[in-house]
Structures are given as C-alpha cells and as structure tokens.
Scaffold this motif. Structure first.
Motif, PDB file in Angstrom:
ATOM      1  N   GLN A 464      28.312 -11.550 -26.991  1.00  0.00           N
ATOM      2  CA  GLN A 464      27.050 -12.110 -27.470  1.00  0.00           C
ATOM      3  C   GLN A 464      26.508 -13.152 -26.504  1.00  0.00           C
ATOM      4  O   GLN A 464      25.306 -13.218 -26.248  1.00  0.00           O
ATOM      5  N   ARG A 465      27.406 -13.956 -25.966  1.00  0.00           N
ATOM      6  CA  ARG A 465      26.965 -14.976 -25.000  1.00  0.00           C
ATOM      7  C   ARG A 465      26.463 -14.353 -23.702  1.00  0.00           C
ATOM      8  O   ARG A 465      25.491 -14.815 -23.116  1.00  0.00           O
ATOM      9  N   ILE A 466      27.152 -13.294 -23.257  1.00  0.00           N
ATOM     10  CA  ILE A 466      26.688 -12.616 -22.035  1.00  0.00           C
ATOM     11  C   ILE A 466      25.306 -12.021 -22.265  1.00  0.00           C
ATOM     12  O   ILE A 466      24.408 -12.141 -21.412  1.00  0.00           O
ATOM     13  N   GLY A 467      25.107 -11.368 -23.421  1.00  0.00           N
ATOM     14  CA  GLY A 467      23.788 -10.816 -23.740  1.00  0.00           C
ATOM     15  C   GLY A 467      22.727 -11.893 -23.806  1.00  0.00           C
ATOM     16  O   GLY A 467      21.598 -11.709 -23.316  1.00  0.00           O
ATOM     17  N   THR A 468      23.051 -13.053 -24.391  1.00  0.00           N
ATOM     18  CA  THR A 468      22.102 -14.167 -24.435  1.00  0.00           C
ATOM     19  C   THR A 468      21.757 -14.636 -23.030  1.00  0.00           C
ATOM     20  O   THR A 468      20.598 -14.949 -22.726  1.00  0.00           O
ATOM     21  N   GLY A 469      22.762 -14.678 -22.164  1.00  0.00           N
ATOM     22  CA  GLY A 469      22.510 -15.057 -20.773  1.00  0.00           C
ATOM     23  C   GLY A 469      21.567 -14.101 -20.068  1.00  0.00           C
ATOM     24  O   GLY A 469      20.715 -14.522 -19.272  1.00  0.00           O
ATOM     25  N   PHE A 470      21.683 -12.795 -20.371  1.00  0.00           N
ATOM     26  CA  PHE A 470      20.766 -11.820 -19.771  1.00  0.00           C
ATOM     27  C   PHE A 470      19.337 -12.022 -20.270  1.00  0.00           C
ATOM     28  O   PHE A 470      18.374 -11.865 -19.508  1.00  0.00           O
ATOM     29  N   VAL A 471      19.197 -12.354 -21.550  1.00  0.00           N
ATOM     30  CA  VAL A 471      17.853 -12.622 -22.076  1.00  0.00           C
ATOM     31  C   VAL A 471      17.233 -13.817 -21.353  1.00  0.00           C
ATOM     32  O   VAL A 471      16.051 -13.792 -20.958  1.00  0.00           O
ATOM     33  N   ILE A 472      18.013 -14.870 -21.162  1.00  0.00           N
ATOM     34  CA  ILE A 472      17.512 -16.045 -20.436  1.00  0.00           C
ATOM     35  C   ILE A 472      17.178 -15.674 -18.998  1.00  0.00           C
ATOM     36  O   ILE A 472      16.197 -16.178 -18.421  1.00  0.00           O
ATOM     37  N   ALA A 473      17.965 -14.771 -18.386  1.00  0.00           N
ATOM     38  CA  ALA A 473      17.686 -14.350 -17.006  1.00  0.00           C
ATOM     39  C   ALA A 473      16.343 -13.637 -16.912  1.00  0.00           C
ATOM     40  O   ALA A 473      15.607 -13.797 -15.923  1.00  0.00           O
ATOM     41  N   VAL A 474      15.997 -12.823 -17.926  1.00  0.00           N
ATOM     42  CA  VAL A 474      14.684 -12.160 -17.944  1.00  0.00           C
ATOM     43  C   VAL A 474      13.574 -13.205 -17.953  1.00  0.00           C
ATOM     44  O   VAL A 474      12.601 -13.126 -17.182  1.00  0.00           O
ATOM     45  N   VAL A 475      13.713 -14.209 -18.817  1.00  0.00           N
ATOM     46  CA  VAL A 475      12.704 -15.268 -18.896  1.00  0.00           C
ATOM     47  C   VAL A 475      12.631 -16.037 -17.570  1.00  0.00           C
ATOM     48  O   VAL A 475      11.545 -16.434 -17.131  1.00  0.00           O
ATOM     49  N   THR A 476      13.768 -16.222 -16.926  1.00  0.00           N
ATOM     50  CA  THR A 476      13.799 -16.929 -15.636  1.00  0.00           C
ATOM     51  C   THR A 476      12.978 -16.195 -14.592  1.00  0.00           C
ATOM     52  O   THR A 476      12.167 -16.800 -13.870  1.00  0.00           O
ATOM     53  N   MET A 477      13.169 -14.882 -14.477  1.00  0.00           N
ATOM     54  CA  MET A 477      12.421 -14.112 -13.489  1.00  0.00           C
ATOM     55  C   MET A 477      10.923 -14.079 -13.810  1.00  0.00           C
ATOM     56  O   MET A 477      10.082 -14.137 -12.910  1.00  0.00           O
ATOM     57  N   LEU A 478      10.588 -14.001 -15.095  1.00  0.00           N
ATOM     58  CA  LEU A 478       9.177 -14.044 -15.477  1.00  0.00           C
ATOM     59  C   LEU A 478       8.561 -15.397 -15.110  1.00  0.00           C
ATOM     60  O   LEU A 478       7.426 -15.471 -14.611  1.00  0.00           O
ATOM     61  N   SER A 479       9.311 -16.479 -15.347  1.00  0.00           N
ATOM     62  CA  SER A 479       8.832 -17.814 -14.988  1.00  0.00           C
ATOM     63  C   SER A 479       8.609 -17.937 -13.494  1.00  0.00           C
ATOM     64  O   SER A 479       7.574 -18.463 -13.045  1.00  0.00           O
ATOM     65  N   ALA A 480       9.559 -17.439 -12.697  1.00  0.00           N
ATOM     66  CA  ALA A 480       9.411 -17.495 -11.234  1.00  0.00           C
ATOM     67  C   ALA A 480       8.209 -16.676 -10.777  1.00  0.00           C
ATOM     68  O   ALA A 480       7.477 -17.080  -9.861  1.00  0.00           O
ATOM     69  N   LEU A 579       4.869 -15.773   3.096  1.00  0.00           N
ATOM     70  CA  LEU A 579       4.776 -15.421   1.682  1.00  0.00           C
ATOM     71  C   LEU A 579       3.334 -15.363   1.188  1.00  0.00           C
ATOM     72  O   LEU A 579       3.039 -14.659   0.211  1.00  0.00           O
ATOM     73  N   ASN A 580       2.435 -16.074   1.852  1.00  0.00           N
ATOM     74  CA  ASN A 580       1.028 -16.049   1.435  1.00  0.00           C
ATOM     75  C   ASN A 580       0.380 -14.693   1.683  1.00  0.00           C
ATOM     76  O   ASN A 580      -0.661 -14.374   1.101  1.00  0.00           O
ATOM     77  N   ASP A 581       1.002 -13.888   2.558  1.00  0.00           N
ATOM     78  CA  ASP A 581       0.449 -12.564   2.854  1.00  0.00           C
ATOM     79  C   ASP A 581       1.014 -11.476   1.932  1.00  0.00           C
ATOM     80  O   ASP A 581       0.546 -10.334   1.985  1.00  0.00           O
ATOM     81  N   GLY A 582       2.015 -11.823   1.136  1.00  0.00           N
ATOM     82  CA  GLY A 582       2.673 -10.806   0.317  1.00  0.00           C
ATOM     83  C   GLY A 582       2.490 -11.036  -1.169  1.00  0.00           C
ATOM     84  O   GLY A 582       1.562 -11.701  -1.616  1.00  0.00           O
ATOM     85  N   HIS A 583       3.396 -10.448  -1.928  1.00  0.00           N
ATOM     86  CA  HIS A 583       3.379 -10.555  -3.394  1.00  0.00           C
ATOM     87  C   HIS A 583       4.808 -10.693  -3.893  1.00  0.00           C
ATOM     88  O   HIS A 583       5.348  -9.796  -4.551  1.00  0.00           O
ATOM     89  N   ALA A 584       5.407 -11.856  -3.618  1.00  0.00           N
ATOM     90  CA  ALA A 584       6.763 -12.099  -4.119  1.00  0.00           C
ATOM     91  C   ALA A 584       6.788 -12.128  -5.641  1.00  0.00           C
ATOM     92  O   ALA A 584       7.840 -11.902  -6.250  1.00  0.00           O
ATOM     93  N   ASP A 585       5.618 -12.402  -6.259  1.00  0.00           N
ATOM     94  CA  ASP A 585       5.562 -12.393  -7.724  1.00  0.00           C
ATOM     95  C   ASP A 585       5.912 -11.007  -8.270  1.00  0.00           C
ATOM     96  O   ASP A 585       6.594 -10.887  -9.304  1.00  0.00           O
ATOM     97  N   ARG A 586       5.458  -9.954  -7.578  1.00  0.00           N
ATOM     98  CA  ARG A 586       5.779  -8.599  -8.025  1.00  0.00           C
ATOM     99  C   ARG A 586       7.282  -8.327  -7.899  1.00  0.00           C
ATOM    100  O   ARG A 586       7.858  -7.593  -8.720  1.00  0.00           O
ATOM    101  N   PHE A 587       7.899  -8.895  -6.876  1.00  0.00           N
ATOM    102  CA  PHE A 587       9.340  -8.733  -6.715  1.00  0.00           C
ATOM    103  C   PHE A 587      10.080  -9.411  -7.873  1.00  0.00           C
ATOM    104  O   PHE A 587      11.039  -8.850  -8.424  1.00  0.00           O
ATOM    105  N   PHE A 588       9.634 -10.604  -8.273  1.00  0.00           N
ATOM    106  CA  PHE A 588      10.236 -11.287  -9.414  1.00  0.00           C
ATOM    107  C   PHE A 588      10.049 -10.485 -10.701  1.00  0.00           C
ATOM    108  O   PHE A 588      10.972 -10.362 -11.517  1.00  0.00           O
ATOM    109  N   PHE A 589       8.852  -9.927 -10.891  1.00  0.00           N
ATOM    110  CA  PHE A 589       8.600  -9.125 -12.092  1.00  0.00           C
ATOM    111  C   PHE A 589       9.442  -7.851 -12.091  1.00  0.00           C
ATOM    112  O   PHE A 589       9.885  -7.383 -13.153  1.00  0.00           O
TER     113      PHE A 589
END
Length: 628
Positions: A464-480, A579-589
């Motif tokens: 359960q804790r590992i699954g919770t950590g994965f959920v937080i990781a999804v939010v982390t990448m969306l935030s980035a 980085l200004n020439d690319g889309h690192a945001d798409r990589f995070f998503f």
C-alpha cells in the motif's frame, strides 16, 4: 586444567580466588586453601588471611567451582549469533563490535556520502559546462553512471557471499580514494580558461586523453561507492548480536542512525555545492571530497581489532540455479498430487506451518533431488518478481531530481537578494522532505490513514505504501511539467537558456519527490526483507539494488528514444541543448503517463500477490482441518 580455565575466565573479566585445584569463585561458600597455594597467590598480588591449612581469602565465602560452571560463564562472554573476531575465533562481547565499532562506521558512511553526493548532484552541470555536453548528453551520461553505481552494488553484494565484508569495504574505499584523487588532479587541466565552468560559460575543448581520464575517474568512484554502499550497511549491522535482546534493540536504533548519517552527509554536500555553483570553483570541493574519502578509510581501518565478522555463506543464486536445473532435468517425469510414488526429499509440509503450494508446478519436479524447502524458497522469489519489476520504474522517476530538475533550475531566475541559488542546492528540499516523512511517519501518515479508512490498522502495508508513493510520483511529474510550461512562457526568447520564472517554483516538485521516495524506498526494503525466504535473505539486497541499476539503464533508453524520435526533420526535440528551444514539459508529462501505467500494473500484481504470511496461515488452517 582448571587453572588454565580460571586464567581464561580472568581474561574475560570474571575474578577468581585461590589457586590450583582449590580455585574458587567469589561470594560463595569457603573451603581451606593449602599454604603453598596461598604463597603463590600472595606472590601474584592477592592478600590472604589466616594461618596454615586454614588460610582463606578475606571477606568472601568460597566453595569449589566445577569445570562446567566455568565453561558456561566463558560461553556467556561470547556472542550468540556465531560472529567471529579477526582471528576467526568466537567474538567476545565486551571486546568486539557494539556501539564503538558502529559509531566509527557511521562516521565513515557520512564522510563517503559527503564525497559521493557532491559528485552525484553536480555531475550534470559539470559535464555540461566543463565537458561541453548537451542537455540530453549530460543526462544520458548521468543515467548510465548511476546505473553503473547500482550495478557495482550488485557486484559488491555478490562478492560479500564469498569474501568478508570488511575486506570489500576496504577495497571499495580505496577505489573511491583513487577515483577522487584522479578527478581532483584532472580538474586543474579541465578548468581552462580561468573562471569557466559556471552556468552560461563553457570551458575550452579537451584532449581525448583528458576525456578518457575523466571517465576512468568517475567510474572508479562508481565502483567504489557501489560496492561500499551495498556492503558497509550490512557490515555495520554485523556489529550487533541479533540473539541478544539488548544488542538487537541497538541494531534497530543503529539502522535509523545510519539513514540519518547519510542524510546529514547529503545536506553537507549541498552546502558545498552552494559555494561551488555560485563561484564556479570546482577544485576546492573535489579536494574536500578526496579528503573525506581518505578520512573515511582511516576511520574504517582504525577499529580493525574490534570488528565482528561472519563466515561467507555462499551465493543464493546457486540455490536458485540448482532448483531450475533439477526441474529441467526431471521435466519428463510425472508428478502426482502430493508426490506419491516418487522419492521426494523432505516433507510436503514445511516446518509444520508452510504447506506445499500448488502454483508453479513445473518446479515441483526438482524436489526429487532437492529438499522441498529449497523448491518453495525459489517459488517465493518467482512470485514477487512481477511486483519487483514494477518497482524498477520508481528509479526512473527519482533520477530526474539530480538530472533534468537541475537543468530546469539552471534555466530559471535564481536570484534572491544578491545571492544566486545553485540549482543542485534545491535538492535540500528533497532530502528534508524524505527525512521528515520517515521520522514522523507514525505521527502523520498512520493517523490520517485511520481517519480516512475508519479502521484501527496500525500502519499501511508495504504494498500500500509503495502504491501511495507511485501516486505521489505521478503528481510530482505533473507538477514539474506545469512548472516547465510556465518557465517556457516567461523565457526571454534570446539565445541564452534563461527564463524570468523564479527557481523557488520548483520547491513543490522537490518536496513531492522526497515524499514519494520516503514511501517507496522504505516500504520496498521492508517488503523484500519480509517476503524473501530465510535461506535466500541476501537476495533482499540484490533485488533492491537491481531496481536502481535497471532504472538507470531504462531512464537512459527512454531519453535516447525520445531525443531521436522528436529531433527529426530539423526539429530541436523535447530535450535540446537549449531548453528554451524544446519541450521538456512534454517529457515530464510522458513520464507521468508511464508512471500511471506502471501504477495500474502494480495494483494488478499486488492484488494477486500471495504473501509468505498468507501461505503460512493457509498451511495452519489446512493442517487443522486434516487433524483428527
């Protein structure tokens, strides 16, 4: 002779009174001591009271001590877990191990962490501005290097099954010392012209031999730190007797102190990076790192006489291979429901509690030649492999902190008053978040879990804790990804890789990343420790480090595929040199989407997973049903 045993007993801290065959123990009944023995005892500095044959020791009542009692007292002075001293003899409790040895290993671990983490947190910027690599090349170099670190951890763990952990720790720290020494000496030649290596100011191109020496030095460091990381923690735990309740409790406390020592080392390294990345002066921190690993080696050697050791037990891989080979050789034989008619080795019920399981039946044929306990151990490992494969993805996410997060921060406004915030210094929020959640887990997460689920469960299960950590990781990448969108929105549009968006907007993603690490990493270790059979316990460490090693390789592969597929037809790609020439945001998503996919697979495998405790409970219930 009894006199010899008395001498040994005196050496272990137990005083004896008398001499020869009339040797006695203190605070018990008396008996006469002959004059000759009394004279010898006086010569050795022990006063006697009385005259002639009635001479006795003063102030104590004595009685003869039998050999068995002396032997029992001698045995009580030794550790109970089978640990040995440096000469291969049973370790004496008061003279070996314990907190004296443990404290030295804590200091050694902290110093190694300072040195290594300085390089880990800065290698992306160093390869970019000193070695003149692009963003994608720098992150690729980092991912492969970290993958090698964890691969070397596997090598260290494998060697510890055949060599003493102390020797491996010594060799590992020698490699660390040589690697940092080479890197420090090479930095003098790499940092030209003077003042280069800071953000936005590249150094001159380097000769091929200089580049070669750079890679040799960092991979020597990878070899040394990897082997040291996998062995030193286990070697430190060896200094406490698991069979002694007091030392067992000390071992538990020591595990927390070991984590704290590592985190303190990381925070100190961040402070050093603040100075380096603000001034571009890489030489001092490399020489400081060299000094740290040399001092760590001195500390490690200083307690050589006190360390406790264990005899190497052999590799668990060979036990697994034996089962697989035996099942293949016996593949043409027919197996009946409970093995009737075949010469199976061992009982189908294991230890009276764990029943023979009915899945993975192709391995049952190995029990013709191999004990059924060993076959069931291999089944346990195969059952947890799907869950283990899902945990590999966590390393891909965690590697973004010292790589792409750092590159993103370097392209943002870093000014606070008149001070320039170093991009790698933001990792402090990650470290503080991880440490805080680990320390206050019982006071924060558990009450929240009880309130939301309305249960009285004391804690979340490991899965359960590992699954919770994965959920937080999804939010982390969306935030980035959202931060990167805003960074591109406020970029100046010039050739400089800069944006007016302030670096403090990265704080949420670093805090979330630390929370995800606290949930996944701790639970992952606990899960492997609980679900790995006793006969294959060293696989716990191998599985953990395999996650990190494969995660580094997977991260490199994903970045390479994304770069190749998005940079075609003259397009700069998602992660270009600027980085200004690319889309690192798409990589995070993209990473967020893949993490969600991994989470779905993890939930499916975790739901179907049968733990060892469940197997034992089912075995007990079956035996109760069969009982008359």
């Amino acid at each position: 002779m009894l006199s010899q045993k008395a001498f040994e007993m005196q050496q272990s801290g137990n005083e004896m009174v008398g001499f020869g065959d009339d040797l006695v123990a203190p605070v018990i009944e008396t008996r006469p001591v002959d004059t000759a023995a009394a004279f010898e005892m006086q010569q050795s500095g022990n006063e006697m009271v009385g005259f002639g044959d009635d001479l006795v020791a003063p102030g104590i009542e004595t009685r003869p001590v039998d050999t068995a009692a002396v032997f029992e007292l001698q045995q009580s002075a030794h550790t109970k877990d089978g640990s040995l001293d440096r000469f291969g003899k049973p370790a004496v409790r008061g003279r070996t191990g314990g907190w004296k040895s443990g404290f030295v290993l804590l200091v050694s671990q902290g110093l190694v962490t300072i040195a290594f983490y300085v390089l880990e947190a800065s290698i992306v910027l160093f390869t970019k501005y000193v070695m003149r690599q692009t963003n994608a090349e720098a992150e690729s170099t980092f991912s492969l290097w970290m993958g090698t670190v964890y691969l070397c951890s596997l090598v260290g763990g494998f060697l510890s099954d055949y060599l003493r952990r102390y020797l491996i720790s010594i060799y590992a720290q020698v490699f660390l010392t040589v690697g940092f020494g080479l890197l420090s000496a090479l930095a003098h030649a790499l940092l030209k012209p003077h003042g280069c290596g800071v953000i936005g100011k590249l150094c001159d191109p380097h000769a091929p031999v200089e580049v070669l020496i750079f890679y040799i030095s960092i991979y020597l460091i990878a070899l040394g730190n990897g082997a040291c990381e996998s062995v030193l923690a286990t070697f430190a735990a060896d200094q406490f007797d698991e069979e002694d309740p007091a030392e067992k409790q000390s071992e538990t406390s020591f595990g927390w102190y070991f984590v704290i020592a590592s985190n303190i080392g990381r925070l100190i390294s961040v402070a050093l990076l603040v100075f380096t990345e603000s001034t571009g002066n890489w030489l001092p921190i490399f020489w400081i790192s060299s000094g740290c690993v040399i001092t760590a080696l001195v500390f490690l050697v200083s307690q050589t006489r006190r360390y406790r050791h264990f005899k190497p037990s052999g590799s668990p891989i060979s036990r697994i291979a034996q089962v697989i080979v035996a099942s293949w050789r016996n593949r043409n034989l027919q197996v009946r429901s409970r093995g009737e008619g075949l010469p199976y080795r061992g009982e189908w019920e294991i230890d009276g509690t764990r029943r023979k399981t009915d899945d993975l039946k192709f391995l049952d044929k190995a029990a013709i030649n191999i004990p059924i306990t060993q076959v069931e151990e291999v089944k346990c490992i195969l059952r947890l492999l799907p869950v283990w494969l899902c945990t590999i993805w966590s390393s891909v996410v965690f590697l973004q902190t010292p790589s792409l997060f750092t590159e993103q921060g370097a392209a943002m406004d870093r000014t606070i008053l008149h001070f320039q915030v170093p991009p790698a210094g933001m990792i402090a929020f990650d470290i503080i978040s991880t440490s805080t959640l680990i320390v206050f887990y019982d006071k924060l997460i558990v009450p929240l879990h009880i309130k939301l689920t309305k249960t009285q469960s004391k804690t979340l299960a490991e899965l359960q804790r590992i699954g919770t950590g994965f959920v937080i990781a999804v939010v982390t990448m969306l935030s980035a990804g959202l931060v990167e969108q805003q960074r591109l929105k406020y970029s100046d549009g010039s050739t400089k890789e800069m944006s007016s968006l302030h670096i403090l907007w990265q704080i949420p993603q670093y805090i979330l990343m630390g929370a995800s690490k606290a949930m996944v990493c701790v639970a992952e270790k606990e899960f492997f420790a609980a679900q790995t059979p006793d006969g294959l316990k060293s696989l716990e460490m191998i599985l953990s480090f395999c996650c990190s090693a494969l995660g580094g390789c997977m991260c490199h592969t994903i970045l390479w595929v994304v770069t190749k597929s998005t940079a075609s037809n003259g397009k700069p790609g998602w992660v270009p040199p600027n980085l200004n020439d690319g889309h690192a945001d798409r990589f995070f998503f993209l990473l967020a989407a893949l993490t969600m996919l991994n989470l779905g697979l993890f939930v499916m495998f975790a739901y179907r997973y049968i733990s060892i405790s469940t197997q034992m409970r089912d075995g007990i219930e079956e035996m109760e049903e069969l009982a008359p």
